[in-house]
Motif scaffolding. Structure first.
Motif, mmCIF file in Angstrom:
data_model
loop_
_atom_site.group_PDB
_atom_site.id
_atom_site.type_symbol
_atom_site.label_atom_id
_atom_site.label_comp_id
_atom_site.label_asym_id
_atom_site.label_seq_id
_atom_site.Cartn_x
_atom_site.Cartn_y
_atom_site.Cartn_z
ATOM 1 N N ALA A 78 -23.053 16.899 8.586
ATOM 2 C CA ALA A 78 -21.747 17.431 8.987
ATOM 3 C C ALA A 78 -21.819 18.932 9.230
ATOM 4 C CB ALA A 78 -20.707 17.127 7.911
ATOM 5 N N GLY A 79 -23.001 19.418 9.621
ATOM 6 C CA GLY A 79 -23.222 20.855 9.712
ATOM 7 C C GLY A 79 -22.377 21.583 10.728
ATOM 8 N N PHE A 80 -21.888 20.878 11.757
ATOM 9 C CA PHE A 80 -21.055 21.534 12.770
ATOM 10 C C PHE A 80 -19.561 21.456 12.435
ATOM 11 C CE2 PHE A 80 -24.611 22.039 15.739
ATOM 12 C CZ PHE A 80 -24.263 23.262 16.304
ATOM 13 N N ARG A 81 -19.240 21.050 11.225
ATOM 14 C CA ARG A 81 -17.849 21.110 10.790
ATOM 15 C C ARG A 81 -17.492 22.555 10.432
ATOM 16 N NH1 ARG A 81 -14.442 16.791 11.733
ATOM 17 N NH2 ARG A 81 -15.561 14.840 11.409
ATOM 18 N N PRO A 82 -16.371 23.074 10.926
ATOM 19 C CA PRO A 82 -15.945 24.414 10.523
ATOM 20 C C PRO A 82 -15.667 24.463 9.022
ATOM 21 C CG PRO A 82 -14.780 23.700 12.491
ATOM 22 C CD PRO A 82 -15.504 22.493 11.963
ATOM 23 N N VAL A 83 -16.145 25.490 8.375
ATOM 24 C CA VAL A 83 -15.926 25.631 6.935
ATOM 25 C C VAL A 83 -14.435 25.674 6.620
ATOM 26 C CG1 VAL A 83 -16.290 27.146 4.944
ATOM 27 C CG2 VAL A 83 -18.146 26.748 6.566
ATOM 28 N N SER A 84 -13.639 26.146 7.564
ATOM 29 C CA SER A 84 -12.193 26.238 7.348
ATOM 30 C C SER A 84 -11.541 24.882 7.130
ATOM 31 C CB SER A 84 -11.529 26.928 8.544
ATOM 32 O OG SER A 84 -11.775 26.205 9.746
ATOM 33 N N GLU A 85 -12.226 23.791 7.526
ATOM 34 C CA GLU A 85 -11.625 22.468 7.362
ATOM 35 C C GLU A 85 -12.342 21.595 6.342
ATOM 36 O OE1 GLU A 85 -13.671 19.597 10.734
ATOM 37 O OE2 GLU A 85 -12.045 20.900 11.416
ATOM 38 N N THR A 86 -13.424 22.086 5.734
ATOM 39 C CA THR A 86 -14.216 21.214 4.869
ATOM 40 C C THR A 86 -13.707 21.127 3.437
ATOM 41 O OG1 THR A 86 -15.776 23.021 4.353
ATOM 42 C CG2 THR A 86 -16.333 21.561 6.199
ATOM 43 N N ALA A 87 -12.839 22.039 3.015
ATOM 44 C CA ALA A 87 -12.382 22.045 1.622
ATOM 45 C C ALA A 87 -11.688 20.742 1.240
ATOM 46 C CB ALA A 87 -11.465 23.229 1.363
#
Length: 257
Positions: free
Chosen positions: A111-120
């Protein structure tokens, strides 16, 4: 049975998975370290890509912790052969031997191309966004696990592991670290939970900077106790990355990192 038992995570968790009444069958192409006096282990030398080896290795096994495979970016041919085809060989051998539960080592790189802003709050079983050939292989591993659960009723848990080392070496690791002790706690929770079916879960410690949720792992009984923040003063600040895969999202495909 632990595949890839002589690898990094296998070596770290082997002593932590010792348990009265438990036999660890250790499989790797590199012979694992000899057993200590207190260990109840069986050593199998061989590759997960060899169907005959896996058929013998799966006999009388109660559960498989599948850690074997290339753990870094490699050529497409090697990634396909070892990580993807090798996992199918493991699952097929497990099916034929009626092994009821398999834990598959996936990775945050699925899932490396997921923006960190949405992974929480991002569910671990959300659609993959791989950042490398390695990440693609882990997405395929998860898909194979789903297939073997749905077709054959096998309990399969895919663990999207962050980074499992004794210490944290970079700023990204302050969020994604899975301590060896917590790795063992996570594996034990996955081995002991009742009828999990098919699950995909994040595998990290209780880090202050953790970018992913642990709800799904905690629902299986995982209780992490370590926090990478103890290493914060030792880590040189790095470049901020907006994507979960960090520098892996721009690294050359097929080149070792």
């Amino acid at each position: 049975m632990i595949t890839g038992a002589a690898g990094g995570i296998g070596t770290l968790v082997r002593p932590r998975l010792r348990k009265q009444g438990r036999t660890l069958r250790l499989l790797d192409i590199t012979r694992p370290a000899p057993p200590e006096a207190s260990e109840d282990v069986e050593i199998v030398e061989g590759s997960v890509t060899d169907a005959d080896t896996m058929a013998l290795a799966c006999e009388d096994v109660d559960a498989i912790l599948h850690l074997a495979g290339h753990s870094r970016e490699n050529s497409w041919a090697e990634t396909l052969s070892v990580n993807i085809d090798g996992t199918r060989t493991v699952l097929e051998a497990a099916r034929k031997s009626e092994v009821p539960r398999v834990l598959l080592a996936s990775s945050n790189h699925a899932a490396g191309f997921r923006p960190v802003s949405e992974t929480a709050t991002l569910a671990a079983d959300s659609a993959p966004r791989p950042d490398t050939y390695y990440g693609v292989s882990k997405a395929a591993v998860e898909a194979l696990g789903s297939l073997y659960h749905s077709r054959f009723g096998m309990d399969v848990i895919c663990l999207r592991i962050g980074s499992c080392f004794e210490e944290v070496h970079d700023e990204r690791g302050l969020g994604l670290w899975l301590s060896p002790d917590d790795a063992a706690r996570l594996f034990e929770a996955c081995l002991s939970c009742r009828s999990p079916g098919y699950r995909v879960i994040w595998g990290v410690s209780a880090n202050t900077r953790r970018p992913v949720p642990l709800d799904e792992a905690e629902a299986l009984g995982y209780r992490p106790q370590d926090d990478a923040e103890v290493f914060a003063s030792q880590v040189t600040p790095g470049t901020d990355h907006d994507l979960l895969g960090g520098p892996f999202t721009t690294a050359p495909l097929g080149a070792p990192n």
